[in-house]
Design an enzyme around this catalytic site. Structure first.
Site, PDB file in Angstrom:
ATOM      1  NE  ARG A   1      -3.045  15.180   1.762  1.00 45.18           N
ATOM      2  CZ  ARG A   1      -2.193  14.199   0.786  1.00 45.18           C
ATOM      3  NH1 ARG A   1      -1.466  15.035   0.324  1.00 45.18           N
ATOM      4  NH2 ARG A   1      -2.054  13.117   1.185  1.00 45.18           N
TER       5      ARG A   1
ATOM      6  CB  THR B   1       4.536  10.019  -2.808  1.00 45.08           C
ATOM      7  OG1 THR B   1       3.433   9.541  -2.707  1.00 45.08           O
ATOM      8  CG2 THR B   1       5.000   9.923  -4.211  1.00 45.08           C
ATOM      9  CB  ILE B   2       2.974   5.483  -0.176  1.00 41.47           C
ATOM     10  CG1 ILE B   2       1.541   6.106  -0.290  1.00 41.47           C
ATOM     11  CG2 ILE B   2       3.447   5.517   1.299  1.00 41.47           C
ATOM     12  CD1 ILE B   2       0.559   5.038   0.500  1.00 41.47           C
ATOM     13  CG  ASP B   3       0.154   7.947  -4.137  1.00 42.23           C
ATOM     14  OD1 ASP B   3       0.188   7.247  -3.060  1.00 42.23           O
ATOM     15  OD2 ASP B   3      -0.505   8.813  -4.291  1.00 42.23           O
TER      16      ASP B   3
ATOM     17  CE  LYS C   1     -16.918 -19.137   4.180  1.00 43.67           C
ATOM     18  NZ  LYS C   1     -17.804 -19.333   5.379  1.00 43.67           N
ATOM     19  CE1 TYR C   2     -17.521 -15.204   2.731  1.00 45.11           C
ATOM     20  CE2 TYR C   2     -15.409 -15.883   3.998  1.00 45.11           C
ATOM     21  CZ  TYR C   2     -16.855 -15.435   3.943  1.00 45.11           C
ATOM     22  OH  TYR C   2     -17.444 -15.839   4.916  1.00 45.11           O
TER      23      TYR C   2
ATOM     24  CG  MET D   1      -4.001   5.115   0.021  1.00 47.62           C
ATOM     25  SD  MET D   1      -3.258   5.902   1.204  1.00 47.62           S
ATOM     26  CE  MET D   1      -4.413   6.614   2.339  1.00 47.62           C
ATOM     27  N   GLY D   2      -3.114   5.305  -3.606  1.00 41.45           N
ATOM     28  CA  GLY D   2      -2.447   5.679  -4.726  1.00 41.45           C
ATOM     29  C   GLY D   2      -3.405   6.566  -5.395  1.00 41.45           C
TER      30      GLY D   2
ATOM     31  CD  GLU E   1      -6.717   6.563  -2.701  1.00 37.63           C
ATOM     32  OE1 GLU E   1      -6.880   6.097  -1.775  1.00 37.63           O
ATOM     33  OE2 GLU E   1      -5.982   7.467  -3.275  1.00 37.63           O
TER      34      GLU E   1
ATOM     35  CD  GLU F   1      -5.633  -0.367   6.283  1.00 35.62           C
ATOM     36  OE1 GLU F   1      -5.149   0.324   5.652  1.00 35.62           O
ATOM     37  OE2 GLU F   1      -6.726  -0.885   6.554  1.00 35.62           O
TER      38      GLU F   1
ATOM     39  NE  ARG G   1      -1.376   8.018   4.851  1.00 40.80           N
ATOM     40  CZ  ARG G   1      -1.846   9.188   4.609  1.00 40.80           C
ATOM     41  NH1 ARG G   1      -2.127   9.624   3.449  1.00 40.80           N
ATOM     42  NH2 ARG G   1      -2.449   9.668   5.471  1.00 40.80           N
TER      43      ARG G   1
HETATM   44  P1  FBP Z   1       1.160  11.940  -0.879  1.00 45.18           P
HETATM   45  O1  FBP Z   1       1.077  11.982  -2.698  1.00 45.18           O
HETATM   46  O2  FBP Z   1       0.907  13.317  -0.386  1.00 45.18           O
HETATM   47  O3  FBP Z   1       2.465  11.292  -0.475  1.00 45.18           O
HETATM   48  O4  FBP Z   1      -0.127  11.420  -0.521  1.00 45.18           O
HETATM   49  C1  FBP Z   1      -0.356  10.053  -0.633  1.00 45.18           C
HETATM   50  C2  FBP Z   1      -1.623   9.459  -0.294  1.00 45.18           C
HETATM   51  O5  FBP Z   1      -1.197   8.409   0.792  1.00 45.18           O
HETATM   52  C3  FBP Z   1      -2.513   8.836  -1.479  1.00 45.18           C
HETATM   53  O6  FBP Z   1      -2.234   7.598  -1.748  1.00 45.18           O
HETATM   54  C4  FBP Z   1      -3.722   8.803  -1.000  1.00 45.18           C
HETATM   55  O7  FBP Z   1      -4.878   9.189  -1.898  1.00 45.18           O
HETATM   56  C5  FBP Z   1      -3.798  10.245  -0.070  1.00 45.18           C
HETATM   57  O8  FBP Z   1      -2.360  10.359   0.557  1.00 45.18           O
HETATM   58  C6  FBP Z   1      -4.579  10.318   1.210  1.00 45.18           C
HETATM   59  O9  FBP Z   1      -4.302  11.610   1.811  1.00 45.18           O
HETATM   60  P2  FBP Z   1      -5.489  12.098   2.854  1.00 45.18           P
HETATM   61  O10 FBP Z   1      -5.555  11.230   3.876  1.00 45.18           O
HETATM   62  O11 FBP Z   1      -4.765  13.202   3.245  1.00 45.18           O
HETATM   63  O12 FBP Z   1      -6.832  12.138   1.808  1.00 45.18           O
END
Ligand code: FBP
Length: 593
Positions: A185, A243-245, A282-283, A290-291, A351, A466, A468
């Site tokens: 990063r 980015t998965i986001d 029951k739960y 994430m995001g 998140e 799980e 990424r």
């Molecule tokens: P990017 O935007 O860099 O693709 O990261 C996405 C992400 O998976 C977010 O969903 C999450 O908040 C973050 O990375 C967590 O990253 P780290 O483990 O470096 O804190």
């Protein structure tokens, strides 16, 4: 066709580097240090499952119009010109976007030496971007090479990396993760960083650099391209949307890679949990997804699995919802379901939620200020309850009241879990636990008032890591390979400052259209750390967009009735409708456009 790489322009790299070396002593010693470094070790190839072996033989699908003979067709530029951005990107702003059309003659191409960086959080399919890039460059000219910088931009700054050859790459085709070279990063954003990057490029005789990253990394790739060009460098800088986001999109980018696979993994898990909820009866499952900022993942998972409650941060911000209001809404749904005999349910929580709740946003900025100004006094206090009391006394009355109303472990997290700049690490806050505690308290009050009679058994979950690095779905495997292949053609054509773009993604891969979009065109001016800077705008969930509207149509029914869907695990082998279909988000957005 010349194999020579021209670095000797009057204002080219050599001059920049010589100048930089004079003023930056640390760089003069870099080559010696590098020699002492141990050779990069790739991950040991552990036992390969039968699926992994079969998957390594998968040949990603490419658009029919995309091969090494494809030619770039310029697209009409939009009429509107952003003068502020054009002023900052005079070299690259005016370039046209291009689409690659099928060609029938080989395009003479010099051998390229392309560097590649994986930047930020991993996303499924990154290895296939490198595979597409490598294969296309070799097809264009077998003497071309790909050099991978280790651990993200840091590797570029430190000139630390490895040449990627086919033996190495073959072990990573169609696999998840970024471990072939690692990611990081570190931000590449200052002029000194750019000079250093150009020095590394010159030292490695690179003709191109491919930055595989999210909005920030691509913003910086754009600035590097502009910087290099303004100094006469021939380095072609190309971006790839990752980015998965799912929040890097617009201007010809339909989605970022990894979003499809990650959402499918989370939706599989949510579906399994819902089946369990339906069985055990029951739960209540509180599931944080994430995001970091946008709620695309939570929304997509909601569309795939139909949970009882899904919070969407962008809506919370737009409606200026309070934490109390959110908690009351959840408690009311729990009570209504209990009255129907359903004492179970699922809640999806994005998140980034906390930062979008206006009162929490104010609390967090007050906490950041307080902790920055009273660091010594705060650090000198030994016990947590006193630390909390010290901080609360410094806050404005509204923020202090909210802070004191939070459960102790969350209040502790808010003052202890801080980033290197001293700011609260909002993403680390256990929002799922916070909501459980507050909902539990609210249900107790309702019980006392006779408005709720059942028992409440909540379970917290957090799904992020799980998904990424999951093995890419067929969609991501194909999309990533196509993005990498496209990046190679953008390099061939010297289209610096562009991002690889693949459109028509809801159609079969053979019909996709590949091309490139100038990164500068995706920029807008935003305030960052007190300064107005050009950056790619993060694409948040649009409340008038088709995915949210679809969710809105159903959410009242999903809350009270039990309408769960169970998407099941990602399928790699089988009919296209089972294996290749992409996200509801993309399908709904495309249908509406
Ligand atoms: P990017 O935007 O860099 O693709 O990261 C996405 C992400 O998976 C977010 O969903 C999450 O908040 C973050 O990375 C967590 O990253 P780290 O483990 O470096 O804190």
């Amino acid at each position: 066709m010349s194999n020579a790489i021209a670095f000797n322009k009057p204002h080219g790299w050599n001059k920049i580097i010589e100048q930089f070396k004079k003023t930056t002593p640390v760089l003069q010693s870099t080559p010696a240090k590098l020699k002492q470094r141990p050779r990069y070790q790739t991950s040991p190839m552990l036992h390969q499952s039968a699926l992994a072996q079969a998957r390594s033989a998968y040949r990603p699908k490419l658009p029919a119009s995309l091969n090494e003979k494809s030619t770039a067709q310029p697209q009409a530029s939009p009429d509107a010109v952003d003068e502020a951005i054009r002023a900052q990107f005079p070299q690259t702003y005016g370039q046209p976007a291009v689409t690659f059309a099928a060609g029938n003659a080989p395009v003479p191409t010099k051998p390229h030496r392309a560097g590649v960086i994986l930047s930020g959080g991993p996303a499924p399919g990154g290895h296939n971007v490198i595979a597409g890039l490598f294969d296309a460059l070799k097809k264009l000219n077998p003497a071309s090479t790909v050099f991978g910088f280790r651990n993200g931009p840091d590797g570029l700054l430190k000139n630390d990396g490895i040449e990627i050859d086919s033996a190495l790459l073959d072990a990573y085709r169609n696999t998840g993760g970024f471990d072939i070279i690692g990611s990081g990063r570190t931000k590449l954003e200052s002029e000194a960083d750019f000079l250093r990057a150009l020095e590394t490029a010159a030292a490695r005789q690179l003709t191109a650099l491919v930055v595989i990253g999210g909005d920030d990394s691509n913003s910086n790739a754009s600035k590097l391209a502009e910087f290099a060009k303004s100094r006469g460098s021939a380095l072609t800088v190309v971006g790839v949307p990752k980015t998965i986001d799912g929040d890097l999109k617009g201007a010809g980018i339909e989605t970022s890679f990894g979003f499809d696979t990650a959402c499918k993994v989370y939706s599989d898990l949510i579906g399994n949990i819902q089946r369990d909820a339906l069985s055990a009866r029951k739960y209540w499952h509180f599931i944080k997804l994430m995001g970091r900022s946008a709620s695309h993942i939570a929304l997509e998972c909601a569309l795939q699995t139909r949970p009882n409650i899904t919070l969407v941060s962008e809506e919370v911000a737009a409606k200026k919802s309070t934490l109390g209001g959110i908690v009351a809404g959840i408690a009311d749904t729990i009570a209504a379901r209990a009255a129907n005999g359903e004492k179970f349910g699922t809640v999806l929580i994005p998140e980034g939620l906390i930062e979008f709740v206006p009162e929490m946003g104010s609390l967090i900025s007050e906490l950041n200020e307080t902790l920055a100004h009273h660091a010594d006094a705060f650090n000198a206090i030994p016990a947590l309850p006193e630390k909390r009391a010290f901080v609360a006394a410094k806050l404005q009355p509204a923020a202090a009241a909210l802070y004191k109303s939070l459960p102790d472990d969350i209040a502790n997290q808010l003052i202890l879990d801080r980033d290197p700049h001293g700011n609260v690490q909002v993403a680390r806050i256990d929002t799922q636990r916070l909501l459980i505690d507050l909902v539990e308290a609210r249900l107790k009050e309702m019980k006392a008032a006779g408005a709720y009679k059942a028992s409440f058994a909540p379970l917290p979950h957090y799904f992020g890591y799980e998904g990424r690095c999951a093995a890419p779905s067929n969609f991501d495997a194909d999309y990533c390979y196509t993005l990498g292949f496209t990046a190679a053609l953008l390099i061939r054509d010297g289209l610096t400052g562009t991002i690889a773009s693949v459109r028509g993604l809801t159609r079969p891969a053979s019909e996709w259209q590949a091309g490139g979009v100038p990164l500068a065109r995706m920029m807008n001016i935003e305030r960052r750390h007190g300064k107005m800077v050009p950056v790619i705008k993060k694409a948040l969930v649009e409340l008038d967009g088709a995915p949210f509207r679809e969710f809105e149509k159903h959410r009242a029914a999903w809350a009270i009735e039990t309408s769960y869907a169970f998407p099941g695990p990602i399928q790699y082998f089988g009919p296209a409708e089972v294996c290749d279909t992409t996200t509801a988000t993309l399908r709904l957005e495309t249908a509406a456009s």
